[in-house]
Design a protein around this motif. Structure first.
Motif, PDB file in Angstrom:
ATOM      1  N   UNK A   1       0.868  -1.201  -0.223  1.00  0.00           N
ATOM      2  CA  UNK A   1       0.133   0.153  -0.212  1.00  0.00           C
ATOM      3  C   UNK A   1       0.708   1.478   0.092  1.00  0.00           C
ATOM      4  N   UNK A   2       2.303   1.131   0.272  1.00  0.00           N
ATOM      5  CA  UNK A   2       2.919   2.416   0.453  1.00  0.00           C
ATOM      6  C   UNK A   2       3.474   2.691  -1.054  1.00  0.00           C
ATOM      7  N   UNK A   3       3.361   3.766  -1.494  1.00  0.00           N
ATOM      8  CA  UNK A   3       3.705   4.380  -2.851  1.00  0.00           C
ATOM      9  C   UNK A   3       5.062   4.621  -2.669  1.00  0.00           C
ATOM     10  N   UNK A   4       5.612   4.793  -3.923  1.00  0.00           N
ATOM     11  CA  UNK A   4       6.943   5.303  -4.134  1.00  0.00           C
ATOM     12  C   UNK A   4       6.664   6.697  -4.030  1.00  0.00           C
ATOM     13  N   UNK A   5       7.784   7.458  -3.520  1.00  0.00           N
ATOM     14  CA  UNK A   5       7.646   8.995  -3.349  1.00  0.00           C
ATOM     15  C   UNK A   5       7.422   9.646  -4.794  1.00  0.00           C
ATOM     16  N   UNK A   6       7.979   9.141  -5.807  1.00  0.00           N
ATOM     17  CA  UNK A   6       8.022   9.440  -6.990  1.00  0.00           C
ATOM     18  C   UNK A   6       6.669   9.542  -7.792  1.00  0.00           C
ATOM     19  N   UNK A   7       5.694   8.952  -7.051  1.00  0.00           N
ATOM     20  CA  UNK A   7       4.340   9.052  -7.534  1.00  0.00           C
ATOM     21  C   UNK A   7       3.411  10.042  -7.192  1.00  0.00           C
TER      22      UNK A   7
ATOM     23  N   UNK B   1       3.098  19.375  -6.426  1.00  0.00           N
ATOM     24  CA  UNK B   1       2.286  20.520  -5.870  1.00  0.00           C
ATOM     25  C   UNK B   1       2.151  20.090  -4.460  1.00  0.00           C
ATOM     26  N   UNK B   2       1.670  18.719  -4.120  1.00  0.00           N
ATOM     27  CA  UNK B   2       1.424  18.544  -2.828  1.00  0.00           C
ATOM     28  C   UNK B   2       2.580  18.496  -1.719  1.00  0.00           C
ATOM     29  N   UNK B   3       3.729  17.939  -2.411  1.00  0.00           N
ATOM     30  CA  UNK B   3       4.897  17.826  -1.716  1.00  0.00           C
ATOM     31  C   UNK B   3       5.436  19.083  -1.502  1.00  0.00           C
TER      32      UNK B   3
ATOM     33  N   UNK C   1     -10.702  14.804   2.909  1.00  0.00           N
ATOM     34  CA  UNK C   1     -11.470  14.207   1.717  1.00  0.00           C
ATOM     35  C   UNK C   1     -10.280  13.991   0.586  1.00  0.00           C
ATOM     36  N   UNK C   2      -9.322  14.602   0.357  1.00  0.00           N
ATOM     37  CA  UNK C   2      -8.317  14.194  -0.742  1.00  0.00           C
ATOM     38  C   UNK C   2      -7.673  13.019  -0.370  1.00  0.00           C
ATOM     39  N   UNK C   3      -7.920  12.118  -1.118  1.00  0.00           N
ATOM     40  CA  UNK C   3      -7.250  10.623  -1.393  1.00  0.00           C
ATOM     41  C   UNK C   3      -5.867  11.123  -1.353  1.00  0.00           C
ATOM     42  N   UNK C   4      -5.476  11.560  -2.675  1.00  0.00           N
ATOM     43  CA  UNK C   4      -3.766  11.942  -2.671  1.00  0.00           C
ATOM     44  C   UNK C   4      -3.060  12.554  -1.463  1.00  0.00           C
ATOM     45  N   UNK C   5      -3.604  13.387  -0.829  1.00  0.00           N
ATOM     46  CA  UNK C   5      -2.872  13.986   0.297  1.00  0.00           C
ATOM     47  C   UNK C   5      -2.983  12.946   1.451  1.00  0.00           C
ATOM     48  N   UNK C   6      -4.139  12.353   1.604  1.00  0.00           N
ATOM     49  CA  UNK C   6      -4.066  11.180   2.723  1.00  0.00           C
ATOM     50  C   UNK C   6      -3.079  10.043   2.490  1.00  0.00           C
ATOM     51  N   UNK C   7      -2.966   9.954   1.076  1.00  0.00           N
ATOM     52  CA  UNK C   7      -1.776   8.929   0.819  1.00  0.00           C
ATOM     53  C   UNK C   7      -0.317   9.505   1.134  1.00  0.00           C
ATOM     54  N   UNK C   8      -0.401  10.821   0.607  1.00  0.00           N
ATOM     55  CA  UNK C   8       0.996  11.261   0.684  1.00  0.00           C
ATOM     56  C   UNK C   8       1.312  11.406   2.338  1.00  0.00           C
ATOM     57  N   UNK C   9       0.672  11.677   3.214  1.00  0.00           N
ATOM     58  CA  UNK C   9       0.625  11.807   4.638  1.00  0.00           C
ATOM     59  C   UNK C   9       0.867  10.288   5.183  1.00  0.00           C
ATOM     60  N   UNK C  10       0.433   9.303   4.646  1.00  0.00           N
ATOM     61  CA  UNK C  10       0.545   8.098   5.147  1.00  0.00           C
ATOM     62  C   UNK C  10       1.884   7.655   4.830  1.00  0.00           C
ATOM     63  N   UNK C  11       2.392   8.098   3.722  1.00  0.00           N
ATOM     64  CA  UNK C  11       3.722   7.629   3.174  1.00  0.00           C
ATOM     65  C   UNK C  11       4.816   8.404   3.932  1.00  0.00           C
ATOM     66  N   UNK C  12       4.341   9.608   4.423  1.00  0.00           N
ATOM     67  CA  UNK C  12       5.446  10.458   5.303  1.00  0.00           C
ATOM     68  C   UNK C  12       5.558   9.710   6.708  1.00  0.00           C
ATOM     69  N   UNK C  13       4.478   9.304   7.093  1.00  0.00           N
ATOM     70  CA  UNK C  13       4.516   8.703   8.485  1.00  0.00           C
ATOM     71  C   UNK C  13       5.191   7.372   8.328  1.00  0.00           C
ATOM     72  N   UNK C  14       5.091   6.768   7.252  1.00  0.00           N
ATOM     73  CA  UNK C  14       5.695   5.339   7.080  1.00  0.00           C
ATOM     74  C   UNK C  14       7.215   5.679   7.203  1.00  0.00           C
ATOM     75  N   UNK C  15       7.769   6.796   6.658  1.00  0.00           N
ATOM     76  CA  UNK C  15       9.214   6.937   6.599  1.00  0.00           C
ATOM     77  C   UNK C  15       9.517   7.316   8.132  1.00  0.00           C
ATOM     78  N   UNK C  16       8.925   7.761   8.806  1.00  0.00           N
ATOM     79  CA  UNK C  16       9.155   8.012  10.309  1.00  0.00           C
ATOM     80  C   UNK C  16       9.330   6.570  10.901  1.00  0.00           C
ATOM     81  N   UNK C  17       8.509   5.779  10.736  1.00  0.00           N
ATOM     82  CA  UNK C  17       8.602   4.492  11.137  1.00  0.00           C
ATOM     83  C   UNK C  17       9.806   3.484  10.874  1.00  0.00           C
TER      84      UNK C  17
END
Ligand code: SAH
Length: 257
Positions: free
Chosen positions: A4-10, A14-16, A222-238
């Motif tokens: 489920x964890x996306x590549x940062x390149x995806x 603008x979000x980043x 409600x923005x799915x791309x933002x939710x995914x991006x933040x999940x990714x950031x949190x995964x990096x911390x983990x």
């Protein structure tokens, strides 16, 4: 989980960009460590020309500015970061000699042998460490310095999960001796290398993001791309907390021969 964890390149740039504009630093580091790296640089004067490449909003540049007296140019690809950088220079009252300009690190327009110091914290990976230190060398005066921080393996072997993560994010990650060798081959005397302490990640990079993430999610509810991006950031911390014995950031300081 890992599927489920996306590549940062995806992710949308603008979000980043909008997200990182809300925190003081866009990469691991600290004022103490910027000063430590600076302590290895000799011979700077009020006439020195310094460039901070991939400067972001200028967290480290302001530390450099307050502890040197020359002209500093910050270069970053994103206009929003450069706008904040220049506001930061005003706030710190160094705007007479510290200027941010929009530009790309693979297409810099400095003169040959114009610069005394090239600085790049947590940004050279965008062009690649080896390419960056080789291509930028021509802009330095003989005897000029380069100081960059870069993601680095601490050991020859590491667990598969973290190996896979980095091979996707930045396959040029390598060990300290390899990076020092690349620096020597590129025509620099390797003056110093040191590992950034953990607090550069925890206190200065991840901690401010906890609040920033909550605010960002609220703003983009409600923005799915933002939710995914933040999940990714949190995964990096983990991942960092789990595998910090195997990798981190290292400062590499070299002097042009
Ligand atoms: N040095 C800052 C920012 C590090 S994050 C700090 O340590 O806090 C990496 C930075 O490189 C970002 O600001 C990003 O916008 C910038 N960047 C990415 N690609 C770039 C390019 N091609 N040219 C210049 N800057 C770039």
């Amino acid at each position: 989980m890992s599927n489920e964890i996306k590549s940062i390149h995806e992710f949308d740039l603008n979000i980043i960009c909008e997200y990182y504009a809300t925190v003081e630093r866009q990469g691991p580091g600290s004022p103490e460590i910027t000063l430590k790296a600076l302590s290895f640089i000799e011979g700077l004067t009020p006439e020195s020309r310094i460039v901070d490449i991939g400067c972001g909003t200028g967290g480290q540049t302001m530390t450099l500015a307050k502890n040197t007296s020359g002209q500093i140019t910050g270069v970053d690809l994103f206009p929003l970061f450069i706008q904040l950088f220049n506001e930061n220079a005003q706030k710190n009252n160094v705007h007479d000699r510290v200027k941010g300009v929009v530009g790309s690190m693979d297409n810099l327009s400095f003169q040959n042998e114009e610069l005394d110091l090239i600085w790049a914290e947590g940004s050279i990976y965008n062009i690649g460490f080896e390419r960056g230190i080789n291509e930028w060398r021509k802009f330095l005066k003989p005897g000029g310095y380069i100081a960059v921080s870069e993601g680095t393996w601490f050991t020859d072997h590491r667990p598969q999960e973290i190996e896979d993560f980095w091979m996707d994010a930045y396959p040029e990650i390598d060990t300290i001796p390899q990076k020092v060798m690349q620096m020597q081959k590129a025509g620099y005397i390797p003056v110093a290398t040191f590992i950034l302490p953990e607090n550069c990640w925890t206190d200065h990079f991840f901690a401010p993001q906890v609040e920033a993430q909550k605010n960002f999610l609220k703003k983009h509810a409600g923005s799915k791309p933002v939710e995914e991006f933040i999940a990714n950031q949190r995964h990096e911390t983990v991942l960092y907390n789990k595998y910090k014995a195997f990798y981190g950031y290292v400062f590499y300081i070299g002097r042009k021969i």
